[in-house]
Design an enzyme around this catalytic site. Structure first.
Site, PDB file in Angstrom:
ATOM      1  N   PHE A  18      31.163  30.931  44.928  1.00  0.00           N
ATOM      2  CA  PHE A  18      31.797  31.782  45.921  1.00  0.00           C
ATOM      3  C   PHE A  18      30.792  32.080  47.035  1.00  0.00           C
ATOM      4  CE2 PHE A  18      35.226  32.565  42.996  1.00  0.00           C
ATOM      5  CZ  PHE A  18      36.271  33.034  43.789  1.00  0.00           C
ATOM      6  N   HIS A  48      28.230  33.597  37.233  1.00  0.00           N
ATOM      7  CA  HIS A  48      29.535  32.992  37.510  1.00  0.00           C
ATOM      8  C   HIS A  48      29.420  31.539  37.969  1.00  0.00           C
ATOM      9  CE1 HIS A  48      31.655  36.896  37.232  1.00  0.00           C
ATOM     10  NE2 HIS A  48      30.516  37.375  37.718  1.00  0.00           N
ATOM     11  N   ASP A  54      33.973  35.726  32.156  1.00  0.00           N
ATOM     12  CA  ASP A  54      33.888  37.045  32.786  1.00  0.00           C
ATOM     13  C   ASP A  54      33.911  38.119  31.707  1.00  0.00           C
ATOM     14  OD1 ASP A  54      33.939  35.983  35.316  1.00  0.00           O
ATOM     15  OD2 ASP A  54      36.008  36.565  35.753  1.00  0.00           O
ATOM     16  N   HIS A  58      33.085  42.986  34.924  1.00  0.00           N
ATOM     17  CA  HIS A  58      33.210  42.302  36.214  1.00  0.00           C
ATOM     18  C   HIS A  58      34.307  42.919  37.072  1.00  0.00           C
ATOM     19  CE1 HIS A  58      33.212  39.198  39.217  1.00  0.00           C
ATOM     20  NE2 HIS A  58      34.308  38.602  38.791  1.00  0.00           N
ATOM     21  N   HIS A 159      42.977  39.565  37.375  1.00  0.00           N
ATOM     22  CA  HIS A 159      41.861  40.174  36.642  1.00  0.00           C
ATOM     23  C   HIS A 159      42.251  41.555  36.114  1.00  0.00           C
ATOM     24  CE1 HIS A 159      39.208  37.136  38.608  1.00  0.00           C
ATOM     25  NE2 HIS A 159      38.442  37.345  37.546  1.00  0.00           N
ATOM     26  N   GLU A 171      36.430  30.516  33.208  1.00  0.00           N
ATOM     27  CA  GLU A 171      36.683  29.933  34.523  1.00  0.00           C
ATOM     28  C   GLU A 171      35.715  28.779  34.767  1.00  0.00           C
ATOM     29  OE1 GLU A 171      38.201  34.016  36.761  1.00  0.00           O
ATOM     30  OE2 GLU A 171      36.043  33.615  36.622  1.00  0.00           O
TER      31      GLU A 171
END
Length: 207
Positions: A18, A48, A54, A58, A159, A171
C-alpha cells in the site's frame, strides 16, 4: 502422496505494498569471514507485506495483537473457491456454487495471476459476503489480493465485519495454481507482541 501448495509470495524489496507502507529491506550486520563464523542479517518491513494475517488490533483499538490471537483458525480444513474475474467485490452469488458443507476456513481465488506490482483496483470482499460466510460457521477468510476492503475505503466495512463477527483473515495469498476444492490450511502468524499483523508462510496440503 501428500501434495503441498505454497500460497505465499516471495517477499523482497519489489513486493507490492500500500502507498506509504514500509517496504521490505534487508541489510547484513555480519558476514562470514575468517574473523566471523556466520552471516547475520536484519530486516525492516510492514507486517502487511506479502502473505499475512491481520490481527484485530489492525482495525480496532484495544483489540488483540498477533501475539494474542487464538491459532486454531489458521490451521485445519479449508476450501478454495474460485471467483476469478468477479469484479471489484466478492459477492455472495460468487460463492454459492461451493456452499455445501463449508469448512471453517475459506480462501477465494479472485485473480488469474496474483499481482506482482501494486494495483489499486484489486478485488475485495463485500461486507455482506463476510457476514454470509460467518453465518455458515466460517472462522477464517482469505484472498489473493492485498485487502478484504477496497484500496480507497476509509470505513473498512469488511474489516469491521471481521471484528464484529470474530473472524480471522489472510491477505496477499498466491492461489494461481490451486484448484477449487478442500485442503488443509497451515498459515500460523508469528508471536509478535503488540503487532497489528504478522507475515505467514501459508501452505495448503492435500487431504
Amino acid at each position: 502422496m501428500t501434495r503441498l501448495w505454497d500460497i505465499s509470495p516471495t517477499v523482497s524489496p519489489a513486493s507490492p505494498i500500500f502507498p506509504g507502507d514500509e517496504p521490505f529491506s534487508l541489510r547484513w550486520t555480519a558476514r562470514l569471514s575468517p574473523e566471523c563464523p556466520v552471516n547475520l542479517s536484519a530486516i525492516t518491513m510492514s507486517p502487511h507485506v506479502g502473505a499475512h494475517a491481520d490481527a484485530p488490533l489492525h482495525y480496532g483499538n484495544d483489540q488483540p495483537s498477533t501475539a494474542e490471537v487464538d491459532l486454531q483458525a489458521y490451521l485445519g480444513p479449508c476450501r478454495v473457491i474460485h471467483a476469478i474475474g468477479c469484479g471489484p467485490l466478492i459477492k455472495i452469488e460468487h460463492l454459492q456454487h461451493a456452499e455445501a458443507n463449508l469448512p471453517e476456513r475459506v480462501l477465494v481465488r479472485c485473480c488469474e495471476r496474483a499481482d506482482e506490482t501494486w494495483n489499486p483496483d484489486f478485488t475485495a470482499y463485500a461486507p455482506e459476503t463476510v457476514e454470509w460466510l460467518a453465518a455458515r460457521g466460517v472462522k477464517l477468510i482469505g484472498l489473493d489480493t492485498p485487502s478484504v476492503d477496497p484500496a480507497t475505503s476509509k470505513s473498512l466495512d469488511s474489516h469491521q465485519q471481521l471484528l464484529r463477527l470474530n473472524l480471522r483473515v489472510l491477505e496477499n495469498l498466491v492461489l494461481d495454481e490451486v484448484p477449487e476444492g478442500d485442503f488443509e490450511l497451515i498459515a500460523l502468524p508469528l508471536k509478535l507482541a503488540g503487532a497489528c499483523a504478522s507475515p505467514v508462510r501459508a501452505v495448503l496440503r492435500s487431504l
